[in-house]
Write a protein that holds these residues in place. Structure first.
Motif, mmCIF file in Angstrom:
data_model
loop_
_atom_site.group_PDB
_atom_site.id
_atom_site.type_symbol
_atom_site.label_atom_id
_atom_site.label_comp_id
_atom_site.label_asym_id
_atom_site.label_seq_id
_atom_site.Cartn_x
_atom_site.Cartn_y
_atom_site.Cartn_z
ATOM 1 N N MET A 66 -1.720 12.486 -5.656
ATOM 2 C CA MET A 66 -0.924 11.722 -4.687
ATOM 3 C C MET A 66 0.548 12.107 -4.727
ATOM 4 N N ARG B 130 -16.570 2.552 1.105
ATOM 5 C CA ARG B 130 -16.795 3.825 0.412
ATOM 6 C C ARG B 130 -17.128 3.650 -1.069
ATOM 7 N N LEU C 35 -7.313 0.377 -5.023
ATOM 8 C CA LEU C 35 -6.053 -0.286 -4.663
ATOM 9 C C LEU C 35 -4.865 0.504 -5.187
ATOM 10 N N ALA C 36 -4.963 0.939 -6.453
ATOM 11 C CA ALA C 36 -3.844 1.645 -7.081
ATOM 12 C C ALA C 36 -3.543 2.955 -6.355
ATOM 13 N N LEU C 37 -4.555 3.509 -5.694
ATOM 14 C CA LEU C 37 -4.332 4.750 -4.937
ATOM 15 C C LEU C 37 -3.767 4.470 -3.548
ATOM 16 N N GLY C 38 -3.678 3.188 -3.183
ATOM 17 C CA GLY C 38 -3.124 2.837 -1.877
ATOM 18 C C GLY C 38 -4.165 2.770 -0.772
ATOM 19 N N LEU C 39 -5.449 2.797 -1.145
ATOM 20 C CA LEU C 39 -6.497 2.724 -0.119
ATOM 21 C C LEU C 39 -6.549 1.332 0.505
ATOM 22 N N ARG D 220 0.821 -1.210 0.000
ATOM 23 C CA ARG D 220 0.000 0.000 0.000
ATOM 24 C C ARG D 220 0.853 1.257 0.000
ATOM 25 N N LEU E 94 -10.407 11.794 -2.107
ATOM 26 C CA LEU E 94 -10.609 10.648 -1.200
ATOM 27 C C LEU E 94 -9.285 10.056 -0.703
ATOM 28 N N ALA E 95 -8.440 9.634 -1.644
ATOM 29 C CA ALA E 95 -7.218 8.930 -1.237
ATOM 30 C C ALA E 95 -6.234 9.839 -0.485
ATOM 31 N N LYS F 195 -7.763 10.344 3.009
ATOM 32 C CA LYS F 195 -7.827 9.089 3.784
ATOM 33 C C LYS F 195 -6.438 8.631 4.204
ATOM 34 N N LEU F 196 -5.463 8.839 3.314
ATOM 35 C CA LEU F 196 -4.113 8.365 3.610
ATOM 36 C C LEU F 196 -3.303 9.437 4.330
ATOM 37 N N GLU G 42 0.927 4.223 -2.991
ATOM 38 C CA GLU G 42 0.787 5.669 -2.792
ATOM 39 C C GLU G 42 1.753 6.443 -3.667
#
Lengths: 243, 232
Positions: free
Chosen positions: A156, B144, B132-136, A76, A103-104, A107-108, A80
């Motif tokens: 990102m 979500r 997944l590709a965004l790292g979530l 993960r 969102l990402a 959230k991250l 990122e």
């Protein structure tokens, strides 16, 4: 911008059941490179790209991000830093354009909500889609979706961006817009790997070309060498057909 | 025809008959309501187990769920009701309502789980891959992204299942429970009105009206959830 090797791939293999798609790929990606991955359909190009961030679980081999072996545990964190743009855009259909972008990163915990929205608005304005911020993806055209998908990856602040046939699902008119945005991202120094069938664009953008056939990289080189004087008959045959 | 209107007046002017109908209707509503809640909770759990990624911890739960769904779907509801009443809960003074709720809830859970499973699987895999590709985290992606999209696909079939359960509860008259169906039969019998037409058609109208109301609300929810599909 970090220097040196970003991604190192050693003996990567991928089987789907008994179908061997990748048969042992060794590859290095250095900071600032623009690598175009070419090859006939079914050769394993997309699988190769998708293995890098483990959207496809490799059957064998190793992938290093900088000096760290990518595993289930740290994947993960790697994702990122590795942006991905898909052939079919994959904008999240139940979220607005703005939510897709924020969102990402929120959230991250890469940035807080205000910072994310500000950044998103800036990027949207840059691609001329600010008025679509609160729209749902279903109301965008293909080209608009893909450009939003590209800035979603940019949100990102990745070290590398992977483009998996980013224009293959687009109408001819919007292909130009999307390629222009990719070119701009490239010119700003982003390290890029792109699978594409746009040969003109490939020639223009590539600092290196990797040709995959039947699950192996059969030729690799600078574009003015590989396109002009291919060493392998298979590459020559392919280029004769598509150029 | 005169007789029909006479009977109609008789039904609606005899307090005992009205009382019986309303009691029966209330029992039908009670069984349906609680059964649907049981079905939804159990069905959700089953569908989550069935769609979970394969791992050694999931082998046994997945197997149990598959067997459960196969057995429930492969045997008649009426037989399941008998088994619940005359075998599993054949305990003196055990409340009938609970037995009936569990019988219908357990039955509907199997169907509900398949509806939810189908809804989850119908979400484009690209949506998960984008997350997944965004790292979530998988949990974030599920709640979500996947769930909101699955719910949209699930609502129409779920509405259908609610209607099915509501009507199917009529078979509790087979184990002697006094629901709406049983009330109609009782009112129409020889000791009472000695004519089935009016009470049975009245009961039919009660069922029909309730189904109409359920349909109305399901449609409204559907419409609200479709707002992200609008291409404008």
């Amino acid at each position: 911008m970090m220097n040196g090797k970003i991604i190192t791939i050693k003996n990567l293999k991928k089987n789907f059941g008994r179908n061997k798609v990748l048969k042992g790929i060794d590859f290095e990606l250095n900071a600032g490179e623009k690598v175009v991955v070419l090859g006939p359909s079914g050769s394993g190009k997309s699988t190769f790209l998708r293995s890098i961030n483990r959207l496809e679980e490799p059957s064998a081999g190793e992938i290093y991000f900088h000096d760290t072996l990518v595993t289930d545990k740290n994947v993960r964190a790697v994702r990122e830093k590795v942006g991905m743009v898909f052939q079919h855009f994959n904008l999240i259909s139940n979220l607005t354009v703005m939510e897709n972008l924020t969102l990402a990163p929120v959230k991250l915990k890469l940035m807080d909500e205000d910072a994310a929205e500000k950044k998103a608005r800036g990027l949207l304005r840059h691609i001329g889609l600010l008025e679509k911020a609160e729209a749902f993806p279903a109301s965008l055209s293909g080209g608009q979706k893909q450009r939003v998908a590209i800035i979603r990856a940019l949100m990102m602040e990745p070290e590398v961006m992977l483009f998996d046939e980013p224009t293959s699902a687009l109408d001819p008119e919007s292909i130009g817009d999307v390629l222009a945005l990719i070119r701009e991202v490239a010119d700003n120094g982003m390290t890029i790997m792109i699978v594409t069938h746009e040969m003109g664009f490939a020639k223009e953008i590539a600092s290196r070309v990797a040709f995959i056939d039947n699950g192996r990289i059969i030729e690799e080189g600078k574009p003015d060498e590989l396109f002009v004087r291919p060493k392998t008959p298979r590459v020559k045959e392919f280029l004769d057909k598509v150029l | 025809m005169n007789d029909f209107f006479g009977k109609l007046v008789e039904l609606f002017t005899t307090p005992e008959y009205i009382d019986s109908l309303l009691h029966g209707f209330l029992l039908t509503l009670e069984i349906s309501f609680f059964a649907i809640i049981v079905a939804f909770i159990l069905g959700t759990i089953i569908s989550l187990i069935e769609t979970a990624r394969p791992s050694k911890w999931m082998v046994v739960p997945k197997f149990i769920c598959r067997v459960y769904v196969a057995v429930i779907r492969g045997t008649p509801m009426a037989l399941q009701l008998f088994i619940m009443f005359f075998i599993i809960f054949a305990i003196r003074d055990f409340p009938e309502l609970v037995t009936a709720v569990l019988a219908f809830g357990f039955n509907s859970a199997a169907y509900t789980s398949e509806i939810i499973r189908g809804g989850i699987l119908s979400v484009d895999v690209g949506q998960t891959e984008a997350g997944l590709a965004l790292g979530l985290k998988r949990g974030t992606i599920f709640w979500r992204i996947v769930v909101p999209q699955a719910v949209k696909n699930i609502i129409p079939a779920l509405g259908n299942e609610i209607i099915t359960v509501f009507k199917e509860t009529a078979i509790v008259s087979m184990v002697g429970m006094y629901d709406l169906n049983m009330a109609a039969k009782d009112i129409g019998s020889g000791q009472n009105m000695a004519s089935y037409i009016v009470p049975m058609f009245t009961a039919a109208l009660f069922y029909l009206a309730t189904v109409y109301i359920i349909t109305f609300f399901v449609r409204r929810i559907e419409k609200r959830l479709r707002k992200s599909d609008v291409r404008s």
